[in-house]
Design a protein around this motif. Sequence first.
Motif, PDB file in Angstrom:
ATOM      1  N   ARG A  97       0.848  -1.197   0.000  1.00 19.50           N
ATOM      2  CA  ARG A  97       0.000   0.000   0.000  1.00 19.50           C
ATOM      3  C   ARG A  97       0.883   1.246   0.000  1.00 19.50           C
ATOM      4  NH1 ARG A  97      -4.199   1.169   3.853  1.00 19.50           N
ATOM      5  NH2 ARG A  97      -5.561   1.659   2.104  1.00 19.50           N
ATOM      6  N   ILE A  98       0.552   2.190  -0.856  1.00 26.18           N
ATOM      7  CA  ILE A  98       1.302   3.431  -0.931  1.00 26.18           C
ATOM      8  C   ILE A  98       0.338   4.608  -0.853  1.00 26.18           C
ATOM      9  CG2 ILE A  98       1.314   3.418  -3.478  1.00 26.18           C
ATOM     10  CD1 ILE A  98       4.115   4.709  -3.303  1.00 26.18           C
ATOM     11  N   LEU A  99       0.679   5.592  -0.054  1.00 25.61           N
ATOM     12  CA  LEU A  99      -0.102   6.815   0.069  1.00 25.61           C
ATOM     13  C   LEU A  99       0.595   7.911  -0.721  1.00 25.61           C
ATOM     14  CD1 LEU A  99      -2.330   8.596   1.304  1.00 25.61           C
ATOM     15  CD2 LEU A  99      -0.849   8.889   3.318  1.00 25.61           C
ATOM     16  N   VAL A 100      -0.114   8.513  -1.661  1.00 24.58           N
ATOM     17  CA  VAL A 100       0.413   9.621  -2.458  1.00 24.58           C
ATOM     18  C   VAL A 100      -0.330  10.883  -2.041  1.00 24.58           C
ATOM     19  CG1 VAL A 100       0.693  10.581  -4.766  1.00 24.58           C
ATOM     20  CG2 VAL A 100       0.996   8.117  -4.388  1.00 24.58           C
ATOM     21  N   VAL A 101       0.401  11.843  -1.484  1.00 21.68           N
ATOM     22  CA  VAL A 101      -0.190  13.114  -1.061  1.00 21.68           C
ATOM     23  C   VAL A 101       0.334  14.180  -2.015  1.00 21.68           C
ATOM     24  CG1 VAL A 101      -0.670  14.646   0.862  1.00 21.68           C
ATOM     25  CG2 VAL A 101      -0.087  12.256   1.314  1.00 21.68           C
ATOM     26  N   GLU A 102      -0.498  14.575  -2.962  1.00 21.02           N
ATOM     27  CA  GLU A 102      -0.093  15.464  -4.057  1.00 21.02           C
ATOM     28  C   GLU A 102      -1.297  16.281  -4.499  1.00 21.02           C
ATOM     29  OE1 GLU A 102       1.303  17.683  -6.589  1.00 21.02           O
ATOM     30  OE2 GLU A 102       2.855  16.229  -5.980  1.00 21.02           O
ATOM     31  N   ASP A 103      -1.147  17.618  -4.522  1.00 25.23           N
ATOM     32  CA  ASP A 103      -2.303  18.471  -4.831  1.00 25.23           C
ATOM     33  C   ASP A 103      -2.478  18.739  -6.320  1.00 25.23           C
ATOM     34  OD1 ASP A 103       0.064  20.085  -4.753  1.00 25.23           O
ATOM     35  OD2 ASP A 103      -1.188  21.879  -4.659  1.00 25.23           O
ATOM     36  N   ASP A 104      -1.465  18.456  -7.137  1.00 23.10           N
ATOM     37  CA  ASP A 104      -1.600  18.623  -8.581  1.00 23.10           C
ATOM     38  C   ASP A 104      -2.391  17.431  -9.122  1.00 23.10           C
ATOM     39  OD1 ASP A 104      -1.276  18.508 -11.374  1.00 23.10           O
ATOM     40  OD2 ASP A 104       0.694  19.444 -11.295  1.00 23.10           O
ATOM     41  N   PRO A 105      -3.638  17.652  -9.605  1.00 21.02           N
ATOM     42  CA  PRO A 105      -4.475  16.509 -10.002  1.00 21.02           C
ATOM     43  C   PRO A 105      -3.882  15.696 -11.142  1.00 21.02           C
ATOM     44  CG  PRO A 105      -5.518  18.586 -10.622  1.00 21.02           C
ATOM     45  CD  PRO A 105      -4.355  18.935  -9.753  1.00 21.02           C
ATOM     46  N   ARG A 106      -3.217  16.358 -12.089  1.00 22.81           N
ATOM     47  CA  ARG A 106      -2.637  15.617 -13.218  1.00 22.81           C
ATOM     48  C   ARG A 106      -1.481  14.744 -12.757  1.00 22.81           C
ATOM     49  NH1 ARG A 106      -1.497  19.482 -18.241  1.00 22.81           N
ATOM     50  NH2 ARG A 106      -0.947  17.418 -19.084  1.00 22.81           N
ATOM     51  N   LEU A 107      -0.613  15.302 -11.909  1.00 24.73           N
ATOM     52  CA  LEU A 107       0.512  14.520 -11.413  1.00 24.73           C
ATOM     53  C   LEU A 107       0.024  13.395 -10.506  1.00 24.73           C
ATOM     54  CD1 LEU A 107       3.490  13.944 -11.104  1.00 24.73           C
ATOM     55  CD2 LEU A 107       3.619  15.732  -9.351  1.00 24.73           C
ATOM     56  N   ALA A 108      -0.972  13.685  -9.666  1.00 24.22           N
ATOM     57  CA  ALA A 108      -1.512  12.654  -8.779  1.00 24.22           C
ATOM     58  C   ALA A 108      -2.096  11.505  -9.587  1.00 24.22           C
ATOM     59  CB  ALA A 108      -2.570  13.257  -7.856  1.00 24.22           C
ATOM     60  N   ALA A 109      -2.826  11.832 -10.659  1.00 25.32           N
ATOM     61  CA  ALA A 109      -3.413  10.792 -11.501  1.00 25.32           C
ATOM     62  C   ALA A 109      -2.328   9.978 -12.199  1.00 25.32           C
ATOM     63  CB  ALA A 109      -4.357  11.423 -12.516  1.00 25.32           C
ATOM     64  N   MET A 110      -1.282  10.667 -12.677  1.00 25.51           N
ATOM     65  CA  MET A 110      -0.177   9.971 -13.341  1.00 25.51           C
ATOM     66  C   MET A 110       0.530   9.026 -12.376  1.00 25.51           C
ATOM     67  SD  MET A 110       3.368   9.804 -13.701  1.00 25.51           S
ATOM     68  CE  MET A 110       4.140  11.390 -13.355  1.00 25.51           C
ATOM     69  N   LEU A 111       0.788   9.504 -11.158  1.00 26.56           N
ATOM     70  CA  LEU A 111       1.446   8.660 -10.164  1.00 26.56           C
ATOM     71  C   LEU A 111       0.564   7.468  -9.791  1.00 26.56           C
ATOM     72  CD1 LEU A 111       3.002  11.373  -7.814  1.00 26.56           C
ATOM     73  CD2 LEU A 111       4.247   9.778  -9.291  1.00 26.56           C
ATOM     74  N   GLY A 112      -0.730   7.725  -9.678  1.00 25.31           N
ATOM     75  CA  GLY A 112      -1.643   6.631  -9.355  1.00 25.31           C
ATOM     76  C   GLY A 112      -1.620   5.550 -10.401  1.00 25.31           C
ATOM     77  N   GLU A 113      -1.658   5.949 -11.666  1.00 25.84           N
ATOM     78  CA  GLU A 113      -1.635   4.975 -12.757  1.00 25.84           C
ATOM     79  C   GLU A 113      -0.296   4.248 -12.811  1.00 25.84           C
ATOM     80  OE1 GLU A 113      -2.317   4.832 -17.623  1.00 25.84           O
ATOM     81  OE2 GLU A 113      -2.694   6.679 -16.486  1.00 25.84           O
ATOM     82  N   LEU A 114       0.791   5.008 -12.691  1.00 25.91           N
ATOM     83  CA  LEU A 114       2.132   4.423 -12.759  1.00 25.91           C
ATOM     84  C   LEU A 114       2.357   3.422 -11.631  1.00 25.91           C
ATOM     85  CD1 LEU A 114       5.133   4.379 -13.717  1.00 25.91           C
ATOM     86  CD2 LEU A 114       5.503   6.295 -12.136  1.00 25.91           C
TER      87      LEU A 114
END
Length: 222
Positions: free
Chosen positions: A6-23
């Motif tokens: 499990r990884i928690l990504v705390v990122e306010d840039d929606p495009r970067l957050a979505a990219m990190l989520g997919e990656l």
Amino acid sequence: MESRPRILVVEDDPRLAAMLGELLGSEGYDVVTAHDGQRGLHLGLTEAFDVAVLDRGLPVVDGMGVLSGWRDAGVLTPVLILSALGTATDRVEGLDGGAEDYLVKPFDIDELLARLRVLRRRLSATVPVVRFPGGRLDADGRTVTLDGGADIPLSERESALLERLARRPEQVFSRDDLLATVFAAADDPGVVDTYVHHLRRKLGRGAVDTVRGVGYRLGRGS
């Protein structure tokens, strides 16, 4: 069945957050995303993660405030700060504030993935003997040695549950979290209560504390 890390990504840039989520999802992680510091702080305090990626420039609560809140509460989740703030002073502040690693934006994807693998290896390579009130657990041998000297064998699931609690002694784990991380092959949340009962029967009621309405944490003693 082995559970996904499990990884928690705390990122306010929606495009970067979505990219990190997919990656990260494609790399085998179970990804949970927060878009502001307050949400990230809450998730880190109430759920268990194997690693976290944390931006510094967050709304509501900034990244250093989130990190401080986690560490003050005893949350030991390995944290990689991912930030556009990249001076030597910024990096030192992040590492001194409790982060295990610091990567500056823009970043190389392969480097990010490699650094996360290193953090996970460090976590899994920790000493397999962990203490709890009244004894210690040999996680490799699945044996508890009580302070009085008695050795008590545990089942694989009993050992995994006690280890999960003991690795983060200040954290409260929900039943859903324990079901996902310890009992990955089960689909009945009641299995968590059953194994908590087993541990208490073998080690004493003080081995596991119930936090009403939330879940379980390592016991404070009998």
